[in-house]
Enzyme design. Sequence first.
Site, short mmCIF file in Angstrom:
data_model
loop_
_atom_site.label_atom_id
_atom_site.label_comp_id
_atom_site.label_asym_id
_atom_site.label_seq_id
_atom_site.Cartn_x
_atom_site.Cartn_y
_atom_site.Cartn_z
N TYR A 1 -5.45 -3.59 -16.48
CA TYR A 1 -4.75 -4.19 -15.33
C TYR A 1 -3.75 -5.25 -15.79
O TYR A 1 -2.57 -5.23 -15.40
CB TYR A 1 -5.80 -4.81 -14.39
CG TYR A 1 -5.25 -5.72 -13.33
CD1 TYR A 1 -4.62 -5.21 -12.20
CD2 TYR A 1 -5.38 -7.11 -13.45
CE1 TYR A 1 -4.13 -6.06 -11.22
CE2 TYR A 1 -4.89 -7.96 -12.47
CZ TYR A 1 -4.27 -7.43 -11.36
OH TYR A 1 -3.77 -8.28 -10.39
N LYS B 1 0.46 -5.45 -15.71
CA LYS B 1 1.16 -6.55 -15.05
C LYS B 1 2.15 -7.21 -16.02
O LYS B 1 3.29 -7.53 -15.65
CB LYS B 1 0.16 -7.58 -14.53
CG LYS B 1 -0.59 -7.17 -13.28
CD LYS B 1 0.31 -7.20 -12.06
CE LYS B 1 -0.47 -7.05 -10.78
NZ LYS B 1 0.39 -7.16 -9.57
N ASN C 1 3.10 1.01 12.33
CA ASN C 1 3.68 0.64 13.62
C ASN C 1 5.11 0.15 13.34
O ASN C 1 5.34 -1.03 13.12
CB ASN C 1 2.86 -0.45 14.31
CG ASN C 1 3.31 -0.68 15.74
OD1 ASN C 1 4.48 -0.59 16.06
ND2 ASN C 1 2.36 -0.99 16.62
N PHE D 1 -5.77 -8.60 1.10
CA PHE D 1 -6.37 -9.93 1.12
C PHE D 1 -5.31 -11.03 1.12
O PHE D 1 -5.27 -11.90 2.00
CB PHE D 1 -7.31 -10.07 -0.08
CG PHE D 1 -7.76 -11.46 -0.38
CD1 PHE D 1 -8.42 -12.21 0.58
CD2 PHE D 1 -7.54 -12.02 -1.63
CE1 PHE D 1 -8.85 -13.51 0.31
CE2 PHE D 1 -7.97 -13.31 -1.92
CZ PHE D 1 -8.63 -14.06 -0.95
N SER E 1 -0.67 -11.89 -12.49
CA SER E 1 -2.07 -12.31 -12.67
C SER E 1 -2.19 -13.23 -13.87
O SER E 1 -1.50 -13.05 -14.88
CB SER E 1 -2.96 -11.08 -12.88
OG SER E 1 -4.25 -11.45 -13.34
N ALA F 1 -5.43 -2.78 -8.47
CA ALA F 1 -6.16 -3.94 -8.94
C ALA F 1 -7.35 -3.51 -9.80
O ALA F 1 -7.56 -2.33 -10.05
CB ALA F 1 -6.64 -4.78 -7.75
N SER G 1 -7.05 -21.64 -4.29
CA SER G 1 -7.35 -21.38 -2.88
C SER G 1 -6.31 -20.46 -2.27
O SER G 1 -5.11 -20.59 -2.54
CB SER G 1 -7.37 -22.70 -2.09
OG SER G 1 -8.29 -23.61 -2.65
N ARG H 1 -2.47 1.69 5.50
CA ARG H 1 -3.30 1.85 6.69
C ARG H 1 -2.44 2.34 7.85
O ARG H 1 -1.60 3.21 7.70
CB ARG H 1 -4.00 0.53 7.01
CG ARG H 1 -4.88 0.02 5.85
CD ARG H 1 -5.51 -1.31 6.17
NE ARG H 1 -6.22 -1.86 5.02
CZ ARG H 1 -6.80 -3.06 5.01
NH1 ARG H 1 -6.74 -3.84 6.08
NH2 ARG H 1 -7.43 -3.49 3.93
N HIS H 2 -2.64 1.75 9.00
CA HIS H 2 -1.92 2.19 10.20
C HIS H 2 -0.44 1.84 10.09
O HIS H 2 -0.05 0.91 9.39
CB HIS H 2 -2.51 1.51 11.43
CG HIS H 2 -2.41 0.01 11.39
ND1 HIS H 2 -3.30 -0.78 10.69
CD2 HIS H 2 -1.51 -0.85 11.94
CE1 HIS H 2 -2.95 -2.05 10.83
NE2 HIS H 2 -1.87 -2.13 11.57
#
Length: 314
Positions: A137, A141, A36, A11, A112, A70, A202, A33-34
């Site tokens: 968590y 941290k 490259n 995220f 956090s 997390a 934000s 994940r993938h």
Amino acid sequence: MKVLVTGGTGFLGTALVQSLKSSGHEVILTTRRHENIEQGIYNLGDISEKTDWLNILEGCDTVIHTAGRAHILNDDAQNALTEFRRVNHDATMKLAKDAASCGVKHFIFISSIGVNGNSTSGTPFTETSSPQPTSDYAISKMEAEQSLVTSFSESEMAITLIRPALICGENAPGNIQRLLKLVSKNLPLPFKNVKNKRALVSLDNVVSFISECVVNEKSKNQLYLLADEERPSTEEMINAFGTGMGISPKIVYFPKSILKLLLSGLGKSGIYDQLFGDLEVNACKSREHLQWTPPVTLQDTMKKTAKYYSEGKK
């Protein structure tokens, strides 16, 4: 500048990588994940104290460590704290040690606000507040923060610690996602006249601040709490999300004392604190010390986040 972003497809990591690249930095990232390699994307699987970072750290100036274990709802790990420590502490320290040995000059650790605690009572958290983590968590941290500062205090690699409040933005996970889902159902919600104050930040502002830390020498060896200036109540958050979704939330009054008893009986007292309690953060240092200005407001972010969520469900 060459920058490694761990958790680069998460995220926060996704938005951060895009911003750093647009600013002209050479960015490589790790993911589960993938892979490259030609594009600088490396799949290291689940990170631990045994992960070998040396090859990808070669030539890096800065490491931004966003990856970690997390909050996990209904965590079924037999020893949850041990699992959190394995990833958030042990893997972090292995990365930092490999980074220092490769000549990395700046290690930015995304921690956090939970390190400070899960509630305030009239006095906002600041950088000088004593840590009072309550979740596994947050404990992991805090321990990572302490080990980083202790282990590298005499090192040529600077350490920067950033504790963001709950991050709001498109595809936000966790509590933001759950509240968006609740608002989208347009059912009666028992938050009328709830006047609590909740710190949020934000996503765009988090990305902007981290990017400033990458290039601003004054950020080195510092701790920053990060939150937007607005401190909306749960009722105000629901109204902002409703505006973004194009609906008028049905907010009704219900005695908080009864809700507290009900949630406590279900073993969900933490949820009550998050929905009805205060968590305030004084993040003046992040703005004043680096002369940094947040580019967006929380109100706009909440509305855009809700609109994005609503459009994605159509």
